[in-house]
Scaffold this motif. Structure first.
Motif, PDB file in Angstrom:
ATOM      1  N   TYR A   1      15.097   6.395   8.666  1.00 17.52           N
ATOM      2  CA  TYR A   1      14.132   8.030   8.515  1.00 17.52           C
ATOM      3  C   TYR A   1      13.912   8.353  10.040  1.00 17.52           C
ATOM      4  CZ  TYR A   1      11.992   5.235   4.485  1.00 17.52           C
ATOM      5  OH  TYR A   1      12.068   4.783   2.904  1.00 17.52           O
ATOM      6  N   GLN A   2      13.939   9.263  10.616  1.00 20.51           N
ATOM      7  CA  GLN A   2      14.069   9.599  11.627  1.00 20.51           C
ATOM      8  C   GLN A   2      15.386   9.803  12.875  1.00 20.51           C
ATOM      9  OE1 GLN A   2      10.875   7.626  11.746  1.00 20.51           O
ATOM     10  NE2 GLN A   2      10.066   9.451  11.032  1.00 20.51           N
TER      11      GLN A   2
ATOM     12  N   LYS B   1      17.712   2.429   7.737  1.00 22.30           N
ATOM     13  CA  LYS B   1      16.569   1.821   7.089  1.00 22.30           C
ATOM     14  C   LYS B   1      17.211   0.991   5.908  1.00 22.30           C
ATOM     15  CE  LYS B   1      14.408   1.487  10.430  1.00 22.30           C
ATOM     16  NZ  LYS B   1      13.526   0.339  11.316  1.00 22.30           N
TER      17      LYS B   1
ATOM     18  N   GLU C   1      11.929 -10.048   2.287  1.00 22.51           N
ATOM     19  CA  GLU C   1      10.677  -9.999   2.891  1.00 22.51           C
ATOM     20  C   GLU C   1      10.122  -8.810   3.556  1.00 22.51           C
ATOM     21  OE1 GLU C   1      12.540 -12.130   6.096  1.00 22.51           O
ATOM     22  OE2 GLU C   1      13.154 -10.311   7.021  1.00 22.51           O
ATOM     23  N   SER C   2       9.240  -8.771   3.930  1.00 26.68           N
ATOM     24  CA  SER C   2       8.471  -7.247   3.983  1.00 26.68           C
ATOM     25  C   SER C   2       9.536  -6.162   5.150  1.00 26.68           C
ATOM     26  CB  SER C   2       7.044  -7.102   4.760  1.00 26.68           C
ATOM     27  OG  SER C   2       6.543  -5.880   5.085  1.00 26.68           O
ATOM     28  N   GLY C   3       9.388  -5.677   5.197  1.00 25.01           N
ATOM     29  CA  GLY C   3      10.226  -4.231   6.057  1.00 25.01           C
ATOM     30  C   GLY C   3      12.258  -4.674   5.523  1.00 25.01           C
ATOM     31  N   SER C   4      11.981  -4.969   3.971  1.00 21.04           N
ATOM     32  CA  SER C   4      13.424  -4.731   3.747  1.00 21.04           C
ATOM     33  C   SER C   4      14.391  -4.010   3.089  1.00 21.04           C
ATOM     34  CB  SER C   4      14.277  -6.066   2.942  1.00 21.04           C
ATOM     35  OG  SER C   4      13.087  -6.415   2.145  1.00 21.04           O
ATOM     36  N   GLY C   5      13.875  -2.708   2.809  1.00 21.33           N
ATOM     37  CA  GLY C   5      13.766  -2.112   2.437  1.00 21.33           C
ATOM     38  C   GLY C   5      14.059  -1.447   0.736  1.00 21.33           C
ATOM     39  N   LYS C   6      13.080  -2.446   0.419  1.00 17.17           N
ATOM     40  CA  LYS C   6      12.514  -2.568  -1.431  1.00 17.17           C
ATOM     41  C   LYS C   6      11.634  -1.433  -1.850  1.00 17.17           C
ATOM     42  CE  LYS C   6       9.643  -6.315  -1.243  1.00 17.17           C
ATOM     43  NZ  LYS C   6      10.118  -6.042   0.685  1.00 17.17           N
ATOM     44  N   SER C   7      11.222  -0.947  -1.239  1.00 18.56           N
ATOM     45  CA  SER C   7      10.176   0.076  -1.412  1.00 18.56           C
ATOM     46  C   SER C   7      10.668   2.005  -1.575  1.00 18.56           C
ATOM     47  CB  SER C   7       9.039   0.522  -0.935  1.00 18.56           C
ATOM     48  OG  SER C   7       7.055  -0.613  -1.014  1.00 18.56           O
ATOM     49  N   SER C   8      11.579   1.505  -0.065  1.00 20.36           N
ATOM     50  CA  SER C   8      11.914   2.719   0.022  1.00 20.36           C
ATOM     51  C   SER C   8      13.396   3.398  -0.689  1.00 20.36           C
ATOM     52  CB  SER C   8      13.367   2.136   1.611  1.00 20.36           C
ATOM     53  OG  SER C   8      12.551   2.320   2.955  1.00 20.36           O
TER      54      SER C   8
ATOM     55  N   VAL D   1      10.852  13.104   5.405  1.00 22.31           N
ATOM     56  CA  VAL D   1       9.866  11.908   5.732  1.00 22.31           C
ATOM     57  C   VAL D   1      11.927  11.018   6.131  1.00 22.31           C
ATOM     58  CG1 VAL D   1       9.447  10.032   4.783  1.00 22.31           C
ATOM     59  CG2 VAL D   1       8.214  12.289   4.597  1.00 22.31           C
TER      60      VAL D   1
ATOM     61  N   GLU E   1       5.741  -3.375  -6.682  1.00 17.67           N
ATOM     62  CA  GLU E   1       4.793  -4.376  -6.163  1.00 17.67           C
ATOM     63  C   GLU E   1       3.407  -3.870  -7.632  1.00 17.67           C
ATOM     64  OE1 GLU E   1       4.627  -6.820  -4.516  1.00 17.67           O
ATOM     65  OE2 GLU E   1       6.063  -6.472  -2.877  1.00 17.67           O
TER      66      GLU E   1
HETATM   67  N1  LIG Z   1       8.051   6.855   5.932  1.00 20.92           N
HETATM   68  C1  LIG Z   1       8.523   5.881   6.867  1.00 20.92           C
HETATM   69  N2  LIG Z   1       9.017   6.212   8.651  1.00 20.92           N
HETATM   70  C2  LIG Z   1       9.693   5.228   8.571  1.00 20.92           C
HETATM   71  N3  LIG Z   1      10.222   4.204   8.420  1.00 20.92           N
HETATM   72  C3  LIG Z   1       9.373   3.862   7.525  1.00 20.92           C
HETATM   73  C4  LIG Z   1       9.163   4.778   6.402  1.00 20.92           C
HETATM   74  N4  LIG Z   1       9.068   3.926   4.734  1.00 20.92           N
HETATM   75  C5  LIG Z   1       9.725   3.066   5.702  1.00 20.92           C
HETATM   76  N5  LIG Z   1       9.492   2.633   6.871  1.00 20.92           N
HETATM   77  C6  LIG Z   1      11.016   1.685   7.274  1.00 20.92           C
HETATM   78  O1  LIG Z   1      11.773   1.758   6.887  1.00 20.92           O
HETATM   79  C7  LIG Z   1      11.729  -0.587   6.734  1.00 20.92           C
HETATM   80  C8  LIG Z   1      11.567  -0.086   5.373  1.00 20.92           C
HETATM   81  O2  LIG Z   1      10.714  -0.346   4.873  1.00 20.92           O
HETATM   82  P1  LIG Z   1       9.882  -0.436   3.186  1.00 20.92           P
HETATM   83  O3  LIG Z   1       9.399   0.132   2.833  1.00 20.92           O
HETATM   84  O4  LIG Z   1      10.975   0.011   2.017  1.00 20.92           O
HETATM   85  O5  LIG Z   1      10.166  -2.119   3.464  1.00 20.92           O
HETATM   86  P2  LIG Z   1       9.688  -2.922   2.176  1.00 20.92           P
HETATM   87  O6  LIG Z   1      10.713  -3.941   1.076  1.00 20.92           O
HETATM   88  O7  LIG Z   1       8.971  -2.283   0.910  1.00 20.92           O
HETATM   89  O8  LIG Z   1       8.672  -3.858   2.746  1.00 20.92           O
HETATM   90  P3  LIG Z   1       6.789  -4.298   1.876  1.00 20.92           P
HETATM   91  O9  LIG Z   1       7.305  -5.022   1.447  1.00 20.92           O
HETATM   92  O10 LIG Z   1       6.852  -4.580   3.536  1.00 20.92           O
HETATM   93  O11 LIG Z   1       6.493  -3.177   1.558  1.00 20.92           O
HETATM   94  C9  LIG Z   1      10.581  -0.466   7.469  1.00 20.92           C
HETATM   95  O12 LIG Z   1      11.140  -0.821   8.382  1.00 20.92           O
HETATM   96  C10 LIG Z   1       9.768   0.793   7.298  1.00 20.92           C
HETATM   97  O13 LIG Z   1       9.354   0.401   8.774  1.00 20.92           O
END
Ligand SMILES: Nc1ncnc2c1ncn2[C@@H]1O[C@H](COP(=O)(O)OP(=O)(O)OP(=O)(O)O)[C@@H](O)[C@H]1O
Length: 288
Positions: free
Chosen positions: A24-25, A29, A48-55, A68, A186
């Motif tokens: 991202y930008q 990640k 954990e939160s921010g580990s990249g699962k949703s990405s 994006v 989730e």
């Molecule tokens: N649209 C976006 N723009 C910039 N950074 C993003 C974007 N989406 C996710 N990130 C960053 O990418 C990293 C991974 O985020 P992601 O949401 O994939 O993690 P996650 O494991 O799903 O977290 P959570 O459990 O909190 O949903 C994080 O540092 C987040 O801030």
């Protein structure tokens, strides 16, 4: 490794991902990550939160537009077809064979369209033919997710339904297009515990009945272990390990062991302070 597990591993993968990177930008990640999901397999991504699962889920579903972020992979195929062939210029693009469900149904359902119209729009015309047949099958789809009054729900807009009901509707819509892979990000965390279990059980039994593989994301390792064949453990944008759910107790990675130690049980809750990743030393061991 059991015979069944070995046989499954030998089959060619339904979803194959090699060296997936997501930025991202300009900031990476998700670092080169590889994994597979086999036909009818249920794989959980935990971390954990921010580990990249949703990405990862969003990259697979085609939800990361060039505006994006950037999605790159050596291989990203579903049933042998490349998923990254055409660059997405509108979001979301519909990737044939993949359906997604999210934590918040309101963000994925159209707030001004009736449930009936949203459901009818995804039923394959070739299979269901006339509008009457499609309507009957839409009602049947709603019954399958435990909705007892499908006609009323068909004529409602999402805002007129409870959160649990919307989650059921989203599951019905996701499965109506007959995907080979259902990705759930989730799916139960906005629901109370018992409703969450109901939705999870329903998602499991329907995907099993329809032969749909499942990739679901959860921060809850106990839930993941219960409902998956394999668990992918993520941290800081990489997969630390992938392990058969039934072997989780024998996980060797300190971070996975830490997640397991933090898992609340009915026996521990309220009786003593729950452990944290720091108190079980997972972070120290990771740093070592
Ligand atoms: N649209 C976006 N723009 C910039 N950074 C993003 C974007 N989406 C996710 N990130 C960053 O990418 C990293 C991974 O985020 P992601 O949401 O994939 O993690 P996650 O494991 O799903 O977290 P959570 O459990 O909190 O949903 C994080 O540092 C987040 O801030």
């Amino acid at each position: 490794m059991t015979d069944e597990f070995a046989a499954r591993a030998e089959r060619s993968a339904l979803l194959e991902v090699a060296d997936l990177r997501i930025s991202y930008q300009g900031v990476e990640k998700v670092h080169p990550t590889s994994f597979t999901v086999h036909e009818r397999e249920r794989v959980a991504i935990v971390g954990e939160s921010g580990s990249g699962k949703s990405s990862i889920a969003n990259a697979l579903g085609g939800f990361i537009s060039p505006a994006v972020g950037t999605v790159q992979a050596q291989i990203m195929t579903l049933a042998g077809r490349p998923l990254l062939e055409s660059s997405p210029n509108r979001i979301p693009i519909r990737r044939e064979g993949i359906s997604m469900i999210f934590q918040d149904a309101m963000s994925s359902l159209d707030p001004v369209a009736t449930v009936g119209n949203q459901l009818l729009s995804v039923l394959p015309r070739a299979t269901y033919g006339s509008r009457k047949a499609r309507k009957a099958s839409a009602e049947e789809r709603l019954r399958q997710v435990g909705i007892v009054d499908p006609r009323r729900v068909m004529s409602s807009v999402p805002g007129q339904l409870s959160g649990g009901m919307r989650q059921r509707v989203m599951l019905a819509i996701a499965l109506a297009s007959e995907p080979v892979l259902l990705i759930a990000d989730e799916p139960t965390s906005a629901l109370d515990a018992s409703l969450g279990i109901t939705v999870m059980e329903m998602m499991m039994s329907l995907s099993r009945e329809e032969g749909t593989a499942l990739l679901f994301i959860s921060h809850d390792i106990a839930l993941s272990r219960r409902y998956s064949d394999r668990v992918m453990v993520m941290r800081h944008g990489t997969v630390l390990e992938t392990i058969a759910s039934r072997d989780l107790d024998r996980a060797t990675h300190p971070y996975t062991r830490g997640l397991l130690a933090c898992m609340p049980t009915l026996g521990s809750a309220g009786l003593r302070e729950l452990p944290t990743l720091d108190s079980v030393g997972a972070h120290d061991e990771m740093a070592a």
